[in-house]
Design a protein around this motif. Sequence first.
Motif, PDB file in Angstrom:
ATOM      1  N   PHE A 243      32.736  44.869  39.844  1.00 47.07           N
ATOM      2  CA  PHE A 243      33.149  45.611  38.504  1.00 47.07           C
ATOM      3  C   PHE A 243      34.081  44.578  37.924  1.00 47.07           C
ATOM      4  O   PHE A 243      35.189  44.113  38.476  1.00 47.07           O
ATOM      5  CB  PHE A 243      33.963  46.833  38.762  1.00 47.07           C
ATOM      6  CG  PHE A 243      32.995  48.063  39.387  1.00 47.07           C
ATOM      7  CD1 PHE A 243      31.687  48.055  39.644  1.00 47.07           C
ATOM      8  CD2 PHE A 243      33.643  49.329  39.453  1.00 47.07           C
ATOM      9  CE1 PHE A 243      30.990  48.978  40.200  1.00 47.07           C
ATOM     10  CE2 PHE A 243      32.898  50.347  39.889  1.00 47.07           C
ATOM     11  CZ  PHE A 243      31.666  50.387  40.446  1.00 47.07           C
ATOM     12  N   SER A 244      33.842  44.515  36.555  1.00 46.21           N
ATOM     13  CA  SER A 244      34.662  43.777  35.759  1.00 46.21           C
ATOM     14  C   SER A 244      35.964  44.262  35.546  1.00 46.21           C
ATOM     15  O   SER A 244      36.036  45.217  35.058  1.00 46.21           O
ATOM     16  CB  SER A 244      34.005  42.860  34.496  1.00 46.21           C
ATOM     17  OG  SER A 244      35.167  42.741  33.567  1.00 46.21           O
ATOM     18  N   LEU A 245      36.970  43.636  35.929  1.00 44.05           N
ATOM     19  CA  LEU A 245      38.496  44.421  36.057  1.00 44.05           C
ATOM     20  C   LEU A 245      38.949  44.330  34.555  1.00 44.05           C
ATOM     21  O   LEU A 245      39.582  45.451  34.212  1.00 44.05           O
ATOM     22  CB  LEU A 245      39.520  43.737  36.994  1.00 44.05           C
ATOM     23  CG  LEU A 245      40.582  44.442  37.315  1.00 44.05           C
ATOM     24  CD1 LEU A 245      40.918  44.063  38.951  1.00 44.05           C
ATOM     25  CD2 LEU A 245      41.769  44.278  36.540  1.00 44.05           C
ATOM     26  N   PRO A 246      38.915  43.206  33.947  1.00 45.45           N
ATOM     27  CA  PRO A 246      39.606  43.512  32.333  1.00 45.45           C
ATOM     28  C   PRO A 246      38.958  44.372  31.551  1.00 45.45           C
ATOM     29  O   PRO A 246      39.504  45.234  30.792  1.00 45.45           O
ATOM     30  CB  PRO A 246      39.677  42.040  31.733  1.00 45.45           C
ATOM     31  CG  PRO A 246      39.418  41.175  32.894  1.00 45.45           C
ATOM     32  CD  PRO A 246      38.515  42.113  34.136  1.00 45.45           C
ATOM     33  N   VAL A 247      37.486  44.371  31.270  1.00 45.82           N
ATOM     34  CA  VAL A 247      36.898  45.451  30.854  1.00 45.82           C
ATOM     35  C   VAL A 247      36.900  46.700  31.333  1.00 45.82           C
ATOM     36  O   VAL A 247      37.137  47.617  30.322  1.00 45.82           O
ATOM     37  CB  VAL A 247      35.231  44.952  30.913  1.00 45.82           C
ATOM     38  CG1 VAL A 247      34.335  45.988  30.189  1.00 45.82           C
ATOM     39  CG2 VAL A 247      34.855  43.594  30.509  1.00 45.82           C
ATOM     40  N   SER A 248      37.239  46.919  32.557  1.00 48.90           N
ATOM     41  CA  SER A 248      37.631  48.356  32.887  1.00 48.90           C
ATOM     42  C   SER A 248      38.772  49.000  32.660  1.00 48.90           C
ATOM     43  O   SER A 248      38.981  49.897  31.901  1.00 48.90           O
ATOM     44  CB  SER A 248      37.448  48.637  34.572  1.00 48.90           C
ATOM     45  OG  SER A 248      36.308  48.126  34.956  1.00 48.90           O
ATOM     46  N   ALA A 249      39.855  47.851  32.682  1.00 47.68           N
ATOM     47  CA  ALA A 249      41.255  48.289  32.146  1.00 47.68           C
ATOM     48  C   ALA A 249      41.219  48.398  30.515  1.00 47.68           C
ATOM     49  O   ALA A 249      41.853  49.628  30.080  1.00 47.68           O
ATOM     50  CB  ALA A 249      42.100  46.912  32.379  1.00 47.68           C
ATOM     51  N   LEU A 250      40.500  47.563  29.756  1.00 50.11           N
ATOM     52  CA  LEU A 250      40.504  47.864  28.479  1.00 50.11           C
ATOM     53  C   LEU A 250      39.848  49.102  28.075  1.00 50.11           C
ATOM     54  O   LEU A 250      40.396  49.818  27.297  1.00 50.11           O
ATOM     55  CB  LEU A 250      39.544  46.809  27.880  1.00 50.11           C
ATOM     56  CG  LEU A 250      39.652  46.631  26.211  1.00 50.11           C
ATOM     57  CD1 LEU A 250      41.033  46.407  25.621  1.00 50.11           C
ATOM     58  CD2 LEU A 250      38.744  45.685  25.637  1.00 50.11           C
ATOM     59  N   MET A 411      39.888  36.893  35.975  1.00 49.58           N
ATOM     60  CA  MET A 411      40.109  35.851  34.695  1.00 49.58           C
ATOM     61  C   MET A 411      40.607  34.449  34.998  1.00 49.58           C
ATOM     62  O   MET A 411      41.613  33.983  34.574  1.00 49.58           O
ATOM     63  CB  MET A 411      41.401  36.449  33.869  1.00 49.58           C
ATOM     64  CG  MET A 411      40.920  37.955  33.066  1.00 49.58           C
ATOM     65  SD  MET A 411      42.053  38.469  32.064  1.00 49.58           S
ATOM     66  CE  MET A 411      43.480  38.824  33.083  1.00 49.58           C
ATOM     67  N   GLU A 412      39.598  34.051  35.915  1.00 45.59           N
ATOM     68  CA  GLU A 412      40.174  32.496  36.452  1.00 45.59           C
ATOM     69  C   GLU A 412      40.064  31.527  35.401  1.00 45.59           C
ATOM     70  O   GLU A 412      40.785  30.967  35.570  1.00 45.59           O
ATOM     71  CB  GLU A 412      39.000  31.993  37.554  1.00 45.59           C
ATOM     72  CG  GLU A 412      39.316  32.815  38.926  1.00 45.59           C
ATOM     73  CD  GLU A 412      38.223  32.762  39.792  1.00 45.59           C
ATOM     74  OE1 GLU A 412      37.003  33.595  39.414  1.00 45.59           O
ATOM     75  OE2 GLU A 412      38.059  32.278  40.594  1.00 45.59           O
ATOM     76  N   ASP A 413      39.252  31.602  34.472  1.00 42.32           N
ATOM     77  CA  ASP A 413      39.382  30.399  33.407  1.00 42.32           C
ATOM     78  C   ASP A 413      39.478  31.158  32.185  1.00 42.32           C
ATOM     79  O   ASP A 413      39.245  32.334  31.931  1.00 42.32           O
ATOM     80  CB  ASP A 413      38.236  29.538  33.748  1.00 42.32           C
ATOM     81  CG  ASP A 413      37.061  30.330  34.248  1.00 42.32           C
ATOM     82  OD1 ASP A 413      36.102  29.858  35.235  1.00 42.32           O
ATOM     83  OD2 ASP A 413      36.533  31.431  33.594  1.00 42.32           O
ATOM     84  N   GLY A 414      40.161  30.307  31.265  1.00 42.52           N
ATOM     85  CA  GLY A 414      40.013  30.687  29.771  1.00 42.52           C
ATOM     86  C   GLY A 414      41.372  31.168  29.665  1.00 42.52           C
ATOM     87  O   GLY A 414      42.378  31.353  30.355  1.00 42.52           O
ATOM     88  N   ALA A 415      41.569  31.380  28.176  1.00 43.93           N
ATOM     89  CA  ALA A 415      43.003  31.388  27.580  1.00 43.93           C
ATOM     90  C   ALA A 415      43.315  33.023  27.812  1.00 43.93           C
ATOM     91  O   ALA A 415      44.251  33.163  27.937  1.00 43.93           O
ATOM     92  CB  ALA A 415      42.667  31.122  25.900  1.00 43.93           C
ATOM     93  N   LEU A 416      42.369  33.756  28.006  1.00 38.64           N
ATOM     94  CA  LEU A 416      42.634  35.236  28.306  1.00 38.64           C
ATOM     95  C   LEU A 416      43.495  35.300  29.302  1.00 38.64           C
ATOM     96  O   LEU A 416      44.488  36.242  29.408  1.00 38.64           O
ATOM     97  CB  LEU A 416      41.191  36.125  28.383  1.00 38.64           C
ATOM     98  CG  LEU A 416      41.396  37.259  28.163  1.00 38.64           C
ATOM     99  CD1 LEU A 416      41.627  37.471  26.509  1.00 38.64           C
ATOM    100  CD2 LEU A 416      39.958  38.143  28.315  1.00 38.64           C
ATOM    101  N   GLY A 417      43.260  34.705  30.621  1.00 43.25           N
ATOM    102  CA  GLY A 417      43.945  35.072  31.700  1.00 43.25           C
ATOM    103  C   GLY A 417      45.449  34.322  31.654  1.00 43.25           C
ATOM    104  O   GLY A 417      46.497  34.933  31.882  1.00 43.25           O
TER     105      GLY A 417
END
Length: 443
Positions: A243-250, A411-417
């Motif tokens: 399950f994608s964690l940031p998407v779930s949290a959003l 969120m290993e890579d990218g600006a979001l992390g």
Amino acid sequence: MADREQWISRRGFILATIGSAVGIGNIWRFSYVAGENGGAAFLLIYIFCVALIGLPLVIAELAMGRRGQGDAVAAFTIGGRGWPWVGWMCVGGAAIILSYYTVIAGWALKYFAGAATGSLWTAAGEGFGGYFRKFIANLGEPVAWQAVILGATMFVVAGGVARGIELFNRWVMPLLALLLVGLAVYALTLPNSMGGVRFLFAPDWAAFARPQVWAAAMGQAFFSLGVGMAIFVTYGSYMPREFSLPVSALAVVVGDTLFAIVAGLAIFPGVFAFGIDPASGPELAFITLPQVFLRMPGGIIAGIVFFFLLSAAALTSMVSLLEVPVSMAMHRLGMRRWPATAMFGVIIFIIGVPSAMSFGALSHIRFNGGGILDTIDAAVSNILLPLGGILIALFAGWRLGRAEVLKEADMEDGALGRVWLWLVRIVAPAAVLLILLRKLLGA
Ligand code: PFF
């Protein structure tokens, strides 16, 4: 623990987590706190707090839970030293919150029963204010309703993560969303309802300069999301890796905020249509709204729906609060689910009795002018939840390694992390600490 329970579907997990967040806080507390703090200006500040503090903390909690694969305490053990105590604080805090939250949920259930059987409406003769005050001052009745709704919560929790909590929320949450939207659409068709909409959406710019409004918005954000007491840690521990964690949290944060706004649209238009004062404090739901319903065409149905919504939304939150100590007892004491549920259900019921009696037999016990229930509620939203939030942010942001926590949060890579880490490390703890200190120093 090889046989750890898990959510079956992503949809079920998200609905259960939204169910945990959406509760009395969205429907009843949001309306009156917004009413007391400048309406639309409050809403904007609230959204700001939710986005910059609430969302990052929900992600942190879920990530810690999935990483720990255990109870709230397990999520902190890798921190060593005093960290596990933060987990214990969350377990105790969740039990305390549940103890008084159950009392208000019991009031909602009593009003639902009264609205459906008609006894609430016949009481109108003596005035809803008198009716409400007589009910909460009664010795046995509030305790009885407290027991009924806690019993229902125990029933769901005893069913387990997938077959109890997930299944229950899969059915109830879509129904609640539908009913709430229906109620709002109906309220908006009333003549003169636009005053309520303006109240909610026209900003009173002066409120931005008042620190109390910011403090109230932050307190409300913590309470409404239910963040800071390891509830998302516990639910996150049942989350499969895929399950994608940031998407779930959003989804949870957006869902919770939408529920609050739509609840505002279901409540204020009616209040304004009949020219009643919106800043009625906590009695908004139990005194003001029944008056509004009685004057609306078809208002009895609206009243039944409203109190059903309030009770059911409370129930889905109570389930998550009870799951925190139950999961501790299963993981740490090796108990089976149902004895753990029974044990904590009884303990929480007993702790809650003084709150249930705080408007009657125990109304003489006061702290700084507030009764038992009000004092615990204020301590929870002003101190306990923000304190839990700061500690969780510090743990996830600084104690877990940078690479590890980003990996755990998907969120290993990218600006979001990077943005998230910056919010969790600095912005959230600093902002919450500032408001907490102001409150504690009485400034
Ligand atoms: N979030 C729930 C509500 O809005 O009613 C209540 C709540 C749950 C508050 C969990 C605090 C908490 F820790």
